[in-house]
Every structure is written in C-alpha cells, then in structure tokens.
Write a protein that holds these residues in place. Sequence first.
Motif, PDB file in Angstrom:
ATOM      1  N   MET C   1       0.853  -1.202   0.000  1.00  0.00           N
ATOM      2  CA  MET C   1       0.000   0.000   0.000  1.00  0.00           C
ATOM      3  C   MET C   1       0.874   1.232   0.000  1.00  0.00           C
ATOM      4  O   MET C   1       1.919   1.254   0.651  1.00  0.00           O
ATOM      5  N   PHE C   2       0.434   2.232  -0.731  1.00  0.00           N
ATOM      6  CA  PHE C   2       1.179   3.491  -0.747  1.00  0.00           C
ATOM      7  C   PHE C   2       0.611   4.403   0.334  1.00  0.00           C
ATOM      8  O   PHE C   2      -0.594   4.491   0.519  1.00  0.00           O
ATOM      9  N   ASP C   3       1.467   5.125   1.006  1.00  0.00           N
ATOM     10  CA  ASP C   3       1.011   5.995   2.098  1.00  0.00           C
ATOM     11  C   ASP C   3       0.464   7.292   1.520  1.00  0.00           C
ATOM     12  O   ASP C   3       0.995   8.375   1.745  1.00  0.00           O
ATOM     13  N   LEU C   4      -0.613   7.153   0.770  1.00  0.00           N
ATOM     14  CA  LEU C   4      -1.228   8.286   0.080  1.00  0.00           C
ATOM     15  C   LEU C   4      -2.147   9.016   1.036  1.00  0.00           C
ATOM     16  O   LEU C   4      -3.042   8.422   1.623  1.00  0.00           O
ATOM     17  N   LEU C  36       5.431   6.870  -7.819  1.00  0.00           N
ATOM     18  CA  LEU C  36       5.019   5.841  -6.862  1.00  0.00           C
ATOM     19  C   LEU C  36       6.223   5.232  -6.160  1.00  0.00           C
ATOM     20  O   LEU C  36       6.132   4.801  -5.008  1.00  0.00           O
ATOM     21  N   ILE C  37       7.357   5.190  -6.850  1.00  0.00           N
ATOM     22  CA  ILE C  37       8.546   4.640  -6.210  1.00  0.00           C
ATOM     23  C   ILE C  37       9.047   5.579  -5.136  1.00  0.00           C
ATOM     24  O   ILE C  37       9.457   5.151  -4.047  1.00  0.00           O
ATOM     25  N   ARG C  40       6.757   5.219  -2.236  1.00  0.00           N
ATOM     26  CA  ARG C  40       7.059   3.975  -1.507  1.00  0.00           C
ATOM     27  C   ARG C  40       8.273   4.163  -0.599  1.00  0.00           C
ATOM     28  O   ARG C  40       8.339   3.649   0.506  1.00  0.00           O
TER      29      ARG C  40
END
Lengths: 160, 769, 291
Positions: C1-4, C36-37, C40
């Motif tokens: 999961m991305f900490d969006l 996204l990287i 992450r």
Amino acid sequence: MTTFREITFSINGRPRTLYIDMRKSLLEVLREDLGLTGAKQGCGVGECGACSVLVDEVLVDSCIYLAVWAHNKDIRTIEGEAKNGKLSRVQQAYVDEGAVQCGFCTPGFIMATTSFAENCTEKKVTEDDIRKSHAGNLCRCTGYQNILKAVEKSIHPDKE
Amino acid sequence: MAVGKSVNRIDAVAKVTGRAEYTEDLYKPGMLVAKYFRSKIAHGRVKNIAIEKAKALEGVEAVFTFKDVPENKFATAGHPFSLDPSHQDVADRLLLTRDIRFMGDEIAIVVAQDEIIANNALKLIEVSYDEYTPLILPEDILKEDARQIHKGSSNIVGEHQYSIGGDVDDALEKADYVVEGNFETVMVQHCHLENHIAYAYMDDLDRIVIVSSTQIPHIVRRIVGEALNMPLSQIRVIKPFIGGGFGNKQDVVLEPMVAFLTLKLDGRAVQINLSREECMVGTRNRHPFHIKVKTGVMKDGTMVARKMDAISITGGYASHGHAIAAAGGSKQSSLYPRMANQFHGRTLYANIPVAGAMRAYGSPQVIYALECATEDAARKINMDSVEFRLKNIAQQGDINLLSGHEILSCGLTDCLLKGKAFMDWDQKKKDYEKYKTGPVRKGLGVACLSYASGTYPVCVEIAGARISLNQDGTVHVMVGATEIGQGSDTVVAQMAAETLGLAYEHVRVVQAQDTDVSPFDTGAYASRQAYVVSNAIFRAATQLKKKILDHAGVMTGKKARDLNIINGKIVDTRTNAFIMDMKPLAIDSFYHKERGHQLTADVSHKTTTNAPVFGCTFVDITVDIPLCKIKINKIINVHDSGIILNPVQAGGQVHGGVFMGIGAALSEELMIDPATGYIYNNNLLDYKFPTFMDLPHIHHDFVETFEPTSGYGNKSLGEPPVISPPPAIRNALLDATGVSINSLPISPHKLFTAFTKNGLLDSKGGANV
Amino acid sequence: MFDLKKHIKANSIDHAIALLIENPDARLIAGGTDVLIKLRDGKPGFSELVDIHGLEELNFIRQDGKNNILIGSGVVFTDIIQSDIIKKHIPMLCDAVQSIGGPQIRNIATIGGNNCNGVTSADSASSLFALNAVLEIRGKGTIRQVPISDFYLGPGKVDLKKGEILTTFKITPENYQGYFGYFYKYAMRDAMDIATIGCAVSLKTKNQILTDYRIAYGVAGPVPLRCPKTEKSVINKKVSKSLLDEISQTIETDVSPRTSWRATKDFRMNIIKELSKRATKEALQRAGEEV
C-alpha cells in the motif's frame, strides 16, 4: 476523508464492483481483495515483472499501478488464461519446453508472452523481438533459455 | 521407464496456472505485520533507544528491542546437528542485538496492523549509537588493535589447512616454472525472485506453527527450538512452494523471530515479509574471497604443485562460517588429483552484510582462482589451454587424496572434448589470430570444475521417503527433501515410478513439507537431494513393490517372486500374462475384511558415500576495448553428473547456473563503501543481474557416466554449473587482449582501469589499439 | 500500500491546474513509474497526488498545419515507438524511448513525466535537446513556450511553477526536416537500466559536407546538455574519419561528467568520447554518408 473508493471493472471477463482502499496497488487488490494470488510481488518497484497483468490488453506492472486506475478497465490475470480445464497455448508451451523452475516469475512471464503472441502480426518473429518484449521480466532460475523456446513455441506451435 | 526421460515437471501446471501456493499466498485474515528496525551504522553499539512514541502510534500492537529477547545465542546455519562439538556451527546470533555488526543489523521490531503503520512506527523510534570504525578490508580486520566484532573471536571464525600429494613447497621448488597470482571475488547475492517471508501462529497453548519460504524445514524446527528454548516437537514448520533459494534459504533467518512474536502476542498470526532492499542486505550473501595461488608446472605440461591461501569474509555473523572456505577448499581436490596440493583457509568477521550459503558454496571463489591460475600455468609453457587441462585433470580410477576414495565415475575428459568440438576450438583459435589487435578483439576461454554430491563425511547425510498405495492404484510419495525450483519432486516421482514399475503420471509427490508429517531430511543444499534421496526412494519403492506383489500373491495364489509390476499392471514374469490392474489390488488391500492392510513403505537412509562431479565451460567472446564491454558470442557448459534423470530439467539447471555465473563474471556486485559499510545497490535496478536482453543462447551438454554409489547412477547437478563460467570468461579476455583481470566482476570499470594501465586506452579514452 | 494522503483525479488540463493551486502540497501523477517509487520510499512531497493518468487532452501525437510535430506530455513511450509520425520524421526519438526500462514501463511511463523529473539521465531528453524541442507549459490563464534547454534548471529542478502543467513537446520542421539522427544509450545492461551515458546526434549533410550538426548527452553533466563548442567546430566541414576524431577531442570541452559510486569521471569521459564518434558515424550512415 475516507481512503476507500468504489471501482468497477472486469476481471478475466467477469464484471466486479469493489470498495477498495485507494492507497492499494492493483497487485494488492488482485491478491487481497479478489484472492487472485497468481501475480506475485518480487520487488515492489516495477523492476522484476513478477506482478505483470494485462489492463485493456496492455502489459503493466501491477505493483506500481494504482488500483483506482483499474476503474472501467478489463483486467486479465494468469487465473483467466486456462479455459474449461485446458491450458492456453502459451501455458502449454511453458510446460512442454521446461521453462518453469521455481515458478515465481512464471505468471508474469506468461502474461508477457500472451500479450506478445496475441499482438504478433509479423510472420517472421526474430529472437530480438522476443527478448525485447520480455525484457521487463526477470528470472533467476532458467537463464531465460527455455523461456525463449517456450515463446517461440507459443507463436509457432507446430514447429519442432 | 521414467528415469532418463524429459517428462514434464509435476508442478508445471500448478505454476503456469498461478495456482501453486507460495507463502505470501497463504494469507491469514487479520495477520499482523512485523518490520525490523535496522541500524544505520555498520559497527557500534546502541547507547539509547526510545520506543514510546512508536508504541503509542495507533495500530501498533507491540515494539520489542534487544532488551526483550532471550539471551541464548544460537546458530542460524542450515546444517544438520553435529555430534562433534568441535564441528558445531558458531552460535553468535540473538533475535535482536544491541551490538551492531553490519549496516542493517536488527535492533528492534515493530508489530502493527498493516505495513504503513509499521513503517510509520519505525520512523518514530529514536536511537543513539556509540560508533566504532567499520572493519571491512582484511588488513584492517586483522590489525592488532582492531575491535573484536564478536568478543573472544579475534575476528577469526575458523581456520584450517590440508596438504596432500606430498610436500608442496618441495614440489614447487622442483617445478620448471612457478606462476603466482592474487585473486579476488566480491559479495554477490542470490536474488531469488521471492523474497524471504515467514509467518507464525499458535494452534494451542504451547505449539507454534510456522509457514516459511525455506529450503530446510526440519532444521528450522530444531533451530527455532534452540533460539526460544522450546522442545522442537512443539514447533511445526510448513514449507509450501518457494520462489527460489539458491542457498539463501538454507539459513534460519526469519523463523525464530516470527515464532517469538506469536508467543508474545497470544498466538496471533504475525508475518515478516522482507522487501527486496531488506532481503539483499538483511539475509545472506556470498562470501568475498581473497586468494593467493602458486602453481608449479613442468615444461612438458604436468602440473606438479598447487598452494592456495584463501581468506573468506563472512560479514557480521558466522552463519555458515568457515564451512564455506573448507568446502570450497576440499571440493577442488578432485579436479587435479595427481599433484601436491595445499589449501589454507581462514574465515574472518567483517562489518558487512552476513555471508552464508550460496550456490556452490565456496567453489565459485576457489575454482575461479584455481582455473585462472591453471590458465596462467598453461600460457607460461605455451601450451594450448584445453590440451593442458586434458593432461592434468581427474580420470576415473584416480584416488582423491583428501578423501582417500577412488573416483568411481569421471567423464571430464569427454566433457572437454565435447566442448572443444562444439566451439570448433582449434579452427576458431586460428581464425581469431587476426583479432588480437585493433579496438575489437576476439578470444576463447575454457575452465573446469569439480564439486561433490552432498556433504558426507563432513555432515550426516540422511534422507527419508514414505510411499503409500492409494485406493485408485496411484501412489503418494512423501519425502523430506524440498522442492525449491530445482525439480527435486519431479525426479523423486521419476525414481519412484522407475523402481515401482508405475507410470510417472501415477506417482503423486506431496510437494509441501510439513515437519509434523514429512520424513526427516535436512533439506535442499549441497546439490545433495537427488543423490541422497535416490537411495531412500530406491529402498522404499523396492519395499513397497514387494508388499504389493506379496498381496497380489495372496489374492491370486501365485508366488510373489513370479510376479512383477510393469507400467502399473501386475504381470506374471514367466508368461508375461496380465494378472490384474493396480486399482483392484489396492481396493482389496484396504477394504478386504480379513486380509491385507494399507500398503506403505517408510525408509530413512543414511548415505555414507560422496561422488565427485565434473564439468567445464567454453566461451567465445568479443571485447570492445573503447567501450569496455565484453560480449559473449557463444558459451557452453558440459557436465558429468552421472546418469541424467531428466534431460530437459537438467538442462534448465545448467542454463540457470551459467546465467548466474555470467552475472558474477561480468556485472554482479554488492557495492559496499569500504569506509562506512554503506551498501549502495541493494535493489534490482542497481544490482545488475542479466535481463533477457543481456544473454546469448546458453548451450549445454552432458557426458553420462554411471555412479555406482547412487540409487540410479546420478550425481549432483544443481550447483556446479555456476562455478566454471567466470574463470572461462576471464581466460577468454586474456586470450583476446593479453590482459589479466584477476578479480570479479570483470565490469566495464575494471576493463577501463586495466586497459588504461596496459596502454590499450589512454586515460582520457583515446584508443591506442 | 502506498502511504497516500490525498488522491484527486483531474478530468481536464484546466481542472488539473485548479487542483494543483487548491492543493499546494500536491504533485501530478501520470504514469507513476517514478512518483510511486518515491512515495514507496517515503520521500516527502509525494503523498498528495493530482492524477492525470490517461488524461486524453494530453494524449496526442500530431502534425499541425505548419508541419510542427506535437507530442502531448501524457503520451506513453510505447505509443511514441509505434507512432507513424515519429517513426517517419524523428526516428531517433523512437530509439531513445525504446531503450527505457522494459515493455511494462514503456506502456505506462510518459514523455512528460520523464522530463519533469529534471534528471540528467532521462532517456528521452538528449534526443529532445538535439531536436531543439520547445515545451508548452500552461498555468491558470497562462501559456508559455520554453525551449527544452531552458526547461532544465539543475539536478532535479525544472522550470515549472506551482500550478503549472507541461502539456506539449513541439518540434519544428527546421529541426527535423532533412536531418538524420542516432541515439546510443550506454548502460551496464541492455534493458531495465539507467544510462551511464546517453548520446543523441542529429545532423544534415550535403555533398559530403556537414551542413548542421547537433550532439546532446545525458549524464555528461548536471542536466542533459548540447555541445555548442563541438557543434560549431565541425559545421561546414567535410565528412571524414579525422572529423570523427576531431569531434571526440573537442567534446571534452563541452561536457562535465562527475565521479559517483556508479562510475568515475575518467570512465564516463572515455565513453562520452567514444560515443561521440560512434553515434555520429551511425547518423552519417543513415544520411547516406560512409566514413
């Protein structure tokens, strides 16, 4: 603000509507929300291709594909390739050519080959074409040698 | 008959359909996530650690530090227990540590409801260190006043020496020529596609269940028991499909911690799923070696002496420790067995990531040095590289002077001849004479290898097999040997089918090991399984066959000795008449009210032999001097691994090993800052293992000999292919350019440095070629 | 999961601009292969996203009435490689973009994203420099045209103000008609790798004379760069082997490679010099000139 979103898409031909955490990647939704664990996590950064699936027939790394982007798309995963208990031509080629060892990269590779074979309009496919179109999938077991043969067999199943 | 046929893998369909289950696929709802808090320095000690803020974060279940773990040190190496205390693995590991020994060492651990919360909690942990100078180069590690990375060790993990074939210094003195060389290999990593992952939960008040991506489930059980001071029967380890190991999962890495956590958290399921970045520095890697070699050679081409001194760097903890140097040192004794041979090895601690088992276990390093030195010796006397080796290599009937045993099967001469013919060596050598000048050069190289099948007599070799007849006439086979991708379960099925007389398709192998149920076997390593389990399978299948025929005798009134099983049918050997199918026999054995029983055989067998294997690599390269690039035009490995159980699968193992060898030869290196111990490239972009675009065709061939100590004539194959490509490539570079690069990898940077040093390039890049 | 923390989908360019202004800590995401990287990795500044993934307004490759080639910033690399317009008029850009990552990355990463990172290693950049690409940047009620050499301000910095979006790459006919180009990416691997050095050459010849010559590099300095001294010194000279040697000598004065843990300065310079010869030779070959 909730982190949950509703998305509608089709998965291996079947329509689904899901209420998902918008922070998830498509890989996580496939594995955790749909139980489709064929696509694997190998690196989390789109480097190894073990998570490869088809979105609207385009090969993508699902680990860096936001799940919310899947809204209104058609998703194909490895689980949808065998039909009526019969392996697809690509799957059968991987089995027959010894292109599977630990199998962790295999679902991703098969989706790459499936995409390649389905879009292959050339009569003559060069080895370079094959290598280029699979360059985003890493394997540590096979040295790619039998995978090369499996891809060739997928395109020319009758050739010896 | 099944053995020797390229049958499809028994798990191929499960894998191509995505249905094969790996550890991460066996997800338990509500499973907690644990993440390590890792040191940001390579050498030091924690002064203070504050975890209150982390503990207070919503969604965090627990935070543990080195203060909370048991104080009993344990060894993580995947070796069977040794009854000889002097041979036991070095127990230098705690679950969490206050003393920092490499960058990434595990100080604390957070358990949380999901990964994001766990990562945010890690950011809230505050720690201060006493920092010490990182010890990374051998000369610094061995300095008088160097800090002891482990108290009492003087930074030495182990040391040994052997001398065979006479006095080596004497032989060197009498030699016509002596060539010397210093060789270096670096830390590389397995990069199995599936990162380390394990979870644990409890299914009653005192029993722990662990599901793990491991090569060694039974050893995990024992070592978790040791780490937690629990009886091992209270621990159950399940190994599902795993996504490669190559030795990195021949260590007990995550399991003691997940077991500890579930104990602490009321039996709830806790998982550690390492990221790629963590996996590349927080599990195990290959030991870098520094090797000095002296080789004595006569004008007529006889090698008479070899003196080797190897320093092996094991990183912050022992893991497999000195066994790597010892194994590499001893396995080479089969290759050139008719000369004086002295090997001295020493293993040191260092403040770099921990080195452990990796494919071929010390032999890639040792044989790199050895085969480069052999090449130098051949060139010293102007002898052709292949001819020189043919003159000196092992032959069947030679005695390995280290083990004292006769080499009962050896096809290395034929391997070399096959490879030579495939490469058209003599003609190509002539053709390539015109490519010894100019910016583009071409050259040929060759290198040989020897290895062993299993670890006897250093360790016990034990394998178990249990075969049961099913009511439908098929059999289930349970082995303790683990499938890690190498095809072990497939050849087990082939062997069982062969001896039982059943069709391969009617043999079902239970592919997940479960220590509550699976026979004892130490696991997948040392390329031991097909060789060692072959005897267990042979005996179990033979026993079961006898029981089946006995029951057939009871059913039909015939004598069991007049019956046989051919292709799953009971036949009368005197008349070849068909007697009955397996299925009705099975049903009778289970359900007849008075006679029969469930027909099974259960064998545990210790193998007390070890068969050396041999092979070679031939390679044809083009060197682009200005661009500092080596292109492999053609490469082939030829192996003597006894009878080949499954040619296509065996070929796949060779391809994979060659590919790993090419990576080690040309591009793979874990880049560690020698001053700080910082690792630059622990990810798959910056750690360069070859992609599909980077490799040529990998060719392979076999010379089949028959090994009498094996159940089916087979010997080890999984590891050897990785050994000989790097020295072959280095030798081809020497052939092409006259430049010796004695360290791996032979990267573009190394080529640039060497070419500018040798005047082939000026230092600003004008080609002087 | 991305900490969006925030994710808002934009349905037009103007909407995206408005969202960027309303959410000053947000940034754009298109293909996501870089953003996204970084998210992450926990890099600050990536947890609020204005999403322009697949925005049709940014997805076009066309030629206008004046024969300008216009590429939308949201075009993915695969579409550039398959575009008839690009293949016909500026095939060098196909070569450059083909070298990026692997098929999965090329199917989703965009030419706009590749350049907005402001990194010297962006594989499409050196070709765009050699083509004198002009970038259209839109803000609230504003449009500006910025030559690509002015767009790159420094390592990781580009000329984009808050609330602005890069919308188009424009290549004018004076910069591509009659030109022949070649792109060479030197890396440690043939796929899935960042460039150690990227070299793009675009040239024009007439009767064996170089009537125009452009050479651009990635990773030869803090930003992608052209080599004005070298270019000036060879224009109107006769095509010959010694001209290639001359190029590789003069090129040293135009570049400033540095030493990093990935490669040393001397090594990079060696490659830069050799590539200047090889890329030029290949471009000349495409132009029908044999050296």
